[in-house]
Design an enzyme around this catalytic site. Structure first.
Site, PDB file in Angstrom:
ATOM      1  CG  ASP A   1      -2.841  -2.142  -6.061  1.00 23.30           C
ATOM      2  OD1 ASP A   1      -3.785  -1.743  -6.782  1.00 23.30           O
ATOM      3  OD2 ASP A   1      -1.937  -1.399  -5.640  1.00 23.30           O
TER       4      ASP A   1
ATOM      5  CG  ASP B   1      -3.263   0.091  -2.082  1.00 22.41           C
ATOM      6  OD1 ASP B   1      -2.665  -0.020  -0.998  1.00 22.41           O
ATOM      7  OD2 ASP B   1      -2.705  -0.082  -3.168  1.00 22.41           O
TER       8      ASP B   1
ATOM      9  CG  ASP C   1      -0.866  -3.160  -1.744  1.00 21.11           C
ATOM     10  OD1 ASP C   1      -1.045  -2.678  -2.862  1.00 21.11           O
ATOM     11  OD2 ASP C   1      -0.667  -2.470  -0.714  1.00 21.11           O
TER      12      ASP C   1
HETATM   13  P1  ATP Z   1      -0.312   2.328   1.515  1.00 17.28           P
HETATM   14  O1  ATP Z   1      -0.663   1.899   2.882  1.00 17.28           O
HETATM   15  O2  ATP Z   1      -0.418   3.805   1.327  1.00 17.28           O
HETATM   16  O3  ATP Z   1      -1.011   1.569   0.449  1.00 17.28           O
HETATM   17  P2  ATP Z   1       1.938   0.820   0.674  1.00 17.28           P
HETATM   18  O4  ATP Z   1       3.324   0.699   1.196  1.00 17.28           O
HETATM   19  O5  ATP Z   1       1.102  -0.402   0.723  1.00 17.28           O
HETATM   20  O6  ATP Z   1       1.256   2.022   1.410  1.00 17.28           O
HETATM   21  P3  ATP Z   1       1.529   0.811  -2.188  1.00 17.28           P
HETATM   22  O7  ATP Z   1       1.540   1.972  -3.131  1.00 17.28           O
HETATM   23  O8  ATP Z   1       0.264   0.085  -2.057  1.00 17.28           O
HETATM   24  O9  ATP Z   1       2.073   1.374  -0.809  1.00 17.28           O
HETATM   25  O10 ATP Z   1       2.652  -0.139  -2.687  1.00 17.28           O
HETATM   26  C1  ATP Z   1       3.015  -1.318  -1.995  1.00 17.28           C
HETATM   27  C2  ATP Z   1       4.247  -1.896  -2.606  1.00 17.28           C
HETATM   28  O11 ATP Z   1       3.946  -2.409  -3.888  1.00 17.28           O
HETATM   29  C3  ATP Z   1       5.362  -0.871  -2.792  1.00 17.28           C
HETATM   30  O12 ATP Z   1       6.442  -1.234  -1.981  1.00 17.28           O
HETATM   31  C4  ATP Z   1       5.772  -0.955  -4.215  1.00 17.28           C
HETATM   32  O13 ATP Z   1       7.104  -1.363  -4.281  1.00 17.28           O
HETATM   33  C5  ATP Z   1       4.945  -2.050  -4.799  1.00 17.28           C
HETATM   34  N1  ATP Z   1       4.283  -1.632  -6.019  1.00 17.28           N
HETATM   35  C6  ATP Z   1       3.250  -0.804  -6.129  1.00 17.28           C
HETATM   36  N2  ATP Z   1       2.879  -0.667  -7.402  1.00 17.28           N
HETATM   37  C7  ATP Z   1       3.702  -1.452  -8.114  1.00 17.28           C
HETATM   38  C8  ATP Z   1       3.832  -1.776  -9.480  1.00 17.28           C
HETATM   39  N3  ATP Z   1       3.050  -1.263 -10.385  1.00 17.28           N
HETATM   40  N4  ATP Z   1       4.791  -2.646  -9.832  1.00 17.28           N
HETATM   41  C9  ATP Z   1       5.597  -3.150  -8.917  1.00 17.28           C
HETATM   42  N5  ATP Z   1       5.529  -2.911  -7.615  1.00 17.28           N
HETATM   43  C10 ATP Z   1       4.599  -2.068  -7.218  1.00 17.28           C
HETATM   44 MN    MN Z   2      -0.788  -0.430  -0.240  1.00 18.12          MN
HETATM   45 MN    MN Z   3      -0.868  -0.759  -3.836  1.00 22.79          MN
END
Ligand code: ATP
Ligand code: MN
Ligand code: MN
Length: 371
Positions: A295, A205, A207
């Site tokens: 997100d 995703d 963020d």
């Molecule tokens: P990817 O590349 O697979 O998206 P990512 O490290 O960006 O890997 P994410 O699942 O997008 O993974 O999450 C990013 C960060 O956001 C994580 O470190 C997590 O701590 C935080 N996070 C995700 N969802 C929530 C939530 N609902 N509330 C608080 N923090 C969250």
């Molecule tokens: Mn992510």
């Molecule tokens: Mn995310």
């Protein structure tokens, strides 16, 4: 003959927040095995085992060299007997029999498939598996399965969102959001966070953190954005969660706990400029867009540093930051605040550097947090 001084290996901390872990993983053959073992234990609901394998993988990812023999792991933290025997087996056979067995296991394969759908966690996947379902088609055809809105969207856009998002896609989304927030106020700031901030080339995703300098003004920001996206015809799915933030509350250092800022989990329609195969029913139509998971989180400006540190990840890095704060500093850290249990006081910070400082940690750059 005089004894040579023991070659001093640099000591590796048991905490990921005291290690620098770039994306250049020299021990992929081992860490891939541990990730499979971790995931399989997660499906079995064995939290302790799962974490032990995740920690082991994380330690090996931080090494600047490839393991060549058992001597190389001497003195490294988080590598117990069980872990050692896996490493030993890989030295000998280039593979681990337990891992091979898991990868061939029908249940593992099915749970992996089901949890690849947005909105489907291990619990739901297990339930479907127990009903005898083995494919996504079978789930959709099952009459007494009720999908929630998130899962419905997950199935509808599965083709697109099960593929990884590229950096170029992430940048396109960034531009789109930047253009849109300029209608809210000219001083709203947008920051890329998550995996792309850690330098990853691909993600599941994109963020973002959004803030306004004036505290309180961020409250209505996400709903404004969602509304704009709807009017632009690019909002495919939206799950908005309003703020439940209360500054009086002590940090909940439990990593799994959601934070309390207003946030939304979206699926947006991103114009690609090229023709892509259609989704589901219009398989044969071509289209010039794809569905992307986005997100957004909007903390008040004075919470920005904590939110940024918490959302940048990686998950393992975050877990260890909190564990380190609690165990080594008697402090509680979460996405909102840092609390000193000795001084009975909240410690304020405007930047991530200040938070590391307050924790007595050397600063670790985002691209060194790929633990
Ligand atoms: P990817 O590349 O697979 O998206 P990512 O490290 O960006 O890997 P994410 O699942 O997008 O993974 O999450 C990013 C960060 O956001 C994580 O470190 C997590 O701590 C935080 N996070 C995700 N969802 C929530 C939530 N609902 N509330 C608080 N923090 C969250
Ligand atoms: Mn992510
Ligand atoms: Mn995310």
């Amino acid at each position: 003959k005089t004894a040579l001084p023991a070659t001093s290996k640099p000591t590796v901390s048991q905490y990921a927040c005291q290690r620098r872990t770039t994306l250049d993983n020299q021990n992929k053959i081992f860490t891939d095995a541990f990730e499979v073992l971790a995931e399989s234990n997660e499906f079995l609901d064995s939290r302790g085992q799962c974490l032990a394998f995740r920690r082991a993988a994380s330690v090996l990812k931080s090494l600047q060299f490839t393991l060549r023999s058992l001597d190389d792991i001497e003195g490294l933290p988080c590598l117990g007997e069980q872990i050692k025997s896996v490493i030993e087996e890989i030295f000998e056979f280039r593979t681990c029999s337990k891992v091979e067995e898991i990868l061939r296991d029908e249940k593992y394969q099915t749970l992996k498939l089901f949890t690849s759908v947005f909105g489907v966690g291990p619990k739901t996947a297990e339930k479907w598996y127990r009903k005898g379902l083995r494919t996504l088609k079978a789930v959709l055809a099952e009459p007494d399965i009720h999908l929630n809105k998130m899962q419905e969207a997950g199935f509808l856009y599965y083709e697109d969102i099960s593929k990884s998002v590229s950096k170029a896609d992430a940048q396109a989304v960034e531009t789109l959001i930047k253009d849109t927030i300029s209608y809210y106020s000219s001083d709203t700031k947008l920051f890329l966070t998550g995996g792309f901030r850690r330098g990853k080339e691909h993600g599941h995703d994109v963020d973002f953190i959004l803030t306004t300098p004036e505290i309180g003004k961020e409250q209505a920001l996400l709903l404004f954005l969602i509304d704009k996206f709807k009017n632009l015809g690019i909002l495919l799915y939206s799950d908005f969660q309003e703020s439940t933030f209360d500054i009086q509350k002590l940090p909940s250092c439990k990593f799994e706990a959601m934070d309390h800022f207003p946030k939304c989990f979206l699926i947006l329609k991103l114009k690609t400029g090229e023709q892509t195969a259609g989704v589901q029913q219009n398989q044969n139509d071509s289209r010039d867009w794809k569905a992307i998971r986005v997100d957004l989180v909007a903390p008040p400006a004075d919470r920005y540093a904590f939110a940024m540190l918490g959302w940048t990840g990686s998950t393992q890095f975050e877990r260890d930051l909190r564990r380190y704060a609690r165990k080594e500093r008697r402090m509680l850290l979460d996405n909102h605040a840092l609390y000193d249990k000795t001084k009975h006081a909240f410690l304020e910070a405007q930047t991530e550097e200040e938070i590391f400082d307050l924790l007595g940690l050397e600063y670790i750059e985002p691209w060194q947090r790929n633990a």
